[in-house]
Enzyme design. Structure first.
Site, mmCIF file in Angstrom:
data_model
loop_
_atom_site.group_PDB
_atom_site.id
_atom_site.type_symbol
_atom_site.label_atom_id
_atom_site.label_comp_id
_atom_site.label_asym_id
_atom_site.label_seq_id
_atom_site.Cartn_x
_atom_site.Cartn_y
_atom_site.Cartn_z
ATOM 1 N N GLU A 36 4.606 26.093 9.321
ATOM 2 C CA GLU A 36 6.067 25.941 9.382
ATOM 3 C C GLU A 36 6.649 25.617 8.016
ATOM 4 O O GLU A 36 7.712 26.132 7.641
ATOM 5 C CB GLU A 36 6.422 24.865 10.421
ATOM 6 C CG GLU A 36 6.107 25.333 11.845
ATOM 7 C CD GLU A 36 6.222 24.254 12.911
ATOM 8 O OE1 GLU A 36 5.990 24.571 14.089
ATOM 9 O OE2 GLU A 36 6.537 23.090 12.590
ATOM 10 N N ASN B 191 17.547 18.810 22.871
ATOM 11 C CA ASN B 191 16.733 17.621 22.561
ATOM 12 C C ASN B 191 16.679 17.272 21.071
ATOM 13 O O ASN B 191 15.757 16.620 20.608
ATOM 14 C CB ASN B 191 15.340 17.741 23.186
ATOM 15 C CG ASN B 191 14.542 18.904 22.640
ATOM 16 O OD1 ASN B 191 15.046 19.667 21.818
ATOM 17 N ND2 ASN B 191 13.303 19.040 23.074
ATOM 18 N N LYS C 226 18.094 19.834 15.012
ATOM 19 C CA LYS C 226 18.652 21.014 15.676
ATOM 20 C C LYS C 226 20.192 20.964 15.670
ATOM 21 O O LYS C 226 20.774 19.912 15.381
ATOM 22 C CB LYS C 226 18.092 21.089 17.097
ATOM 23 C CG LYS C 226 16.571 21.330 17.140
ATOM 24 C CD LYS C 226 16.044 21.277 18.569
ATOM 25 C CE LYS C 226 14.545 21.568 18.628
ATOM 26 N NZ LYS C 226 14.021 21.460 20.026
ATOM 27 N N HIS D 107 13.157 18.931 16.113
ATOM 28 C CA HIS D 107 11.840 19.575 16.179
ATOM 29 C C HIS D 107 10.879 18.854 15.251
ATOM 30 O O HIS D 107 11.268 18.433 14.158
ATOM 31 C CB HIS D 107 11.945 21.036 15.724
ATOM 32 C CG HIS D 107 10.611 21.656 15.420
ATOM 33 N ND1 HIS D 107 9.819 22.217 16.391
ATOM 34 C CD2 HIS D 107 9.906 21.751 14.257
ATOM 35 C CE1 HIS D 107 8.689 22.654 15.836
ATOM 36 N NE2 HIS D 107 8.718 22.386 14.545
ATOM 37 N N TYR E 34 9.568 30.102 16.480
ATOM 38 C CA TYR E 34 9.128 29.781 17.846
ATOM 39 C C TYR E 34 8.262 30.891 18.455
ATOM 40 O O TYR E 34 8.174 30.992 19.682
ATOM 41 C CB TYR E 34 10.336 29.499 18.735
ATOM 42 C CG TYR E 34 10.890 28.095 18.587
ATOM 43 C CD1 TYR E 34 10.101 26.977 18.839
ATOM 44 C CD2 TYR E 34 12.220 27.881 18.209
ATOM 45 C CE1 TYR E 34 10.609 25.692 18.705
ATOM 46 C CE2 TYR E 34 12.738 26.588 18.082
ATOM 47 C CZ TYR E 34 11.927 25.501 18.335
ATOM 48 O OH TYR E 34 12.428 24.220 18.217
#
Ligand code: IDP
Ligand code: MG
Length: 149
Positions: free
Chosen positions: A126, A112, A9, A115, A49
């Site tokens: 994905e 965080n 990310k 992913h 998402y």
């Protein structure tokens, strides 16, 4: 063999964690099958998402993912989806064990770092979304030193 979609990310990129993260998957014995460094469009982040669109944090999550470039990857190997999630650590970094990526490198759930697909099925979806052009075909010459078959 099983494949998973992994994305570093924007915070992971900005904080210089790309090498550390790739190393963990590489040293484990997984194969990098695709990788690109890119900025994500808002609509694309919303699509990635989509399952979380009803969550109160959805808009913030999308803004987070489009806040800077990300590293999108496909990794392949035995049980890579579940084991990849264990390498990454719990969603909430305060619950992530030391030694995991989030346990070692993150504090907030909204920052965080990484992913990883949560099931083989979602991994396939994905990968198709992020890499419609397909993946690299290759196998390490060290394969028999890592895998029995
Ligand atoms: P995962 O990334 O471990 O699979 P998910 O539940 O799929 O976790 O949530 C996707 C992402 O949404 C998380 O990685 C995190 O960045 C963000 N997120 C999850 N829960 C919260 C929350 O309660 N507040 C803010 N962001 C959240
Ligand atoms: Mg998830």
């Amino acid at each position: 063999m099983e494949q998973t979609f992994i994305m570093i990310k924007p915070d992971g990129v900005q904080r210089g964690l790309i090498g550390d993260i790739i190393s963990r998957f590489e040293k484990k014995g997984y194969y990098l099958k695709a990788m690109k460094f890119m900025n994500v469009e808002k609509s694309f982040a919303q699509q990635h998402y989509a399952d979380l669109s009803a969550q109160p944090f959805f808009a913030k999550l999308v803004d987070y993912i489009i806040s800077g470039p990300v590293v999108a990857m496909v990794w392949e190997g035995k049980d890579v989806v579940l084991t990849g999630r264990r390498i990454i650590g719990a969603t909430r970094p305060w619950e992530a064990a030391p030694g995991t990526i989030r346990g070692d490198h993150a504090v907030e759930v909204s920052r965080n770092v990484i992913h990883g697909s949560d099931s083989v099925e979602n991994g396939k979806k994905e990968i198709a979304l992020w890499f419609p052009g397909g993946l690299a075909e290759w196998k390490s010459n060290l394969h028999p030193w890592i895998y029995e078959n």
